[in-house]
Enzyme design. Sequence first.
Site, mmCIF file in Angstrom:
data_model
loop_
_atom_site.group_PDB
_atom_site.id
_atom_site.type_symbol
_atom_site.label_atom_id
_atom_site.label_comp_id
_atom_site.label_asym_id
_atom_site.label_seq_id
_atom_site.Cartn_x
_atom_site.Cartn_y
_atom_site.Cartn_z
ATOM 1 N N TYR A 77 0.845 -1.203 0.000
ATOM 2 C CA TYR A 77 0.000 0.000 0.000
ATOM 3 C C TYR A 77 0.887 1.263 0.000
ATOM 4 C CZ TYR A 77 -4.321 2.636 0.608
ATOM 5 O OH TYR A 77 -5.388 3.485 0.429
ATOM 6 N N LYS A 79 -3.291 8.567 2.752
ATOM 7 C CA LYS A 79 -4.518 8.371 3.559
ATOM 8 C C LYS A 79 -4.345 8.952 4.959
ATOM 9 C CE LYS A 79 -7.259 6.211 0.628
ATOM 10 N NZ LYS A 79 -8.330 6.977 -0.057
#
Length: 258
Positions: free
Chosen positions: A157, A164
């Site tokens: 990720y 995020k």
Amino acid sequence: MGLLDNKRALVVGVASNRSIAWGIAQAMHREGAQIALTYQNEKLQKRVEKFASELDSKITLPCDVSSDTQIQSVFGDLSKYWDSFDILVHSIAFAPRELLDGEYLKNVTREGFRIAHEISSYSFSALAEASREMMKGRKGAMLTLSYLGAVRSMPNYNVMGLAKASLEANVRYMASSLGPEGIRVNAISAGPIRTLAASGIAGMRDFLTHVESTSPLRRNVTIEEVGNAATFLCSDSASAITGEITYVDCGFNTIGMS
Ligand code: NAD
Ligand code: 0WE
């Protein structure tokens, strides 16, 4: 009586019938909201027009959030249909694909870092500021979509996790900016879902099977379930909830020995 009767929602991020934004738009429409959709580029235009018509809407507007002019023109165009609106849904993220694989440090670049943060976090602030005038004085609500990679390191990720984390901080700062105007700002941190953004991601299947076998509910979340939670958070039933990150992930984030 629907949860969102007499509300109007601008939903940014529908690309397919698997998009989280599509689950949200459908749930909001079911609860009585009028919906406007944006599309990133001409390739998606026809498809998004079809999705809008399924929700009895004629309002589809182009919006690539990498362009300040397009962000501005969305609201100029929208004001031809609506004099005001109540709900902004931000459901977009992007990082160059080659950064979403392998070791974080080895693969991160200045340009990839910039793009991930610009498209995935800054764009929420930019859309919010451009929405402000039309959302004034109406118990408005804004919502974005995050992922657990914001607060835990997850394989592959990588830089999206940093973007995020920025997005989640953005939710708190935006809530502080907009609270005095009665506008609430929240995020849903959703579990993994097979969408276009998740297709071709190295190890996506492992993320899904891991959640299915270890989460308290022993399954993955659906876009319908994210849509229902989004509808609640953007409704007047959530009138004292702002600046929050709500997990809609079958409980996965709460367990240890995962
Ligand atoms: P999706 O591919 O259906 O949606 C991503 C959207 O981002 C698309 O509509 C795309 O057009 C849009 N987008 C990308 N760059 C853009 C740009 N420059 N301008 C305008 N739009 C742009 O995938 P999704 O999974 O529904 O993703 C929606 C949101 O949900 C993202 O923020 C994603 O990080 C988040 N999320 C996804 C999952 C998952 O597992 N699928 C889990 C948690 C959170
Ligand atoms: O936020 C996301 C994905 C966002 C995303 C997806 C892509 C694919 C295509 C951002 N940028 C791009 N760039 C592309 O070129 N998710 C939460 C889904 C996801 O993505 C992962 C995951 C999960 C879960 C990437 C690696 C590991 C797990």
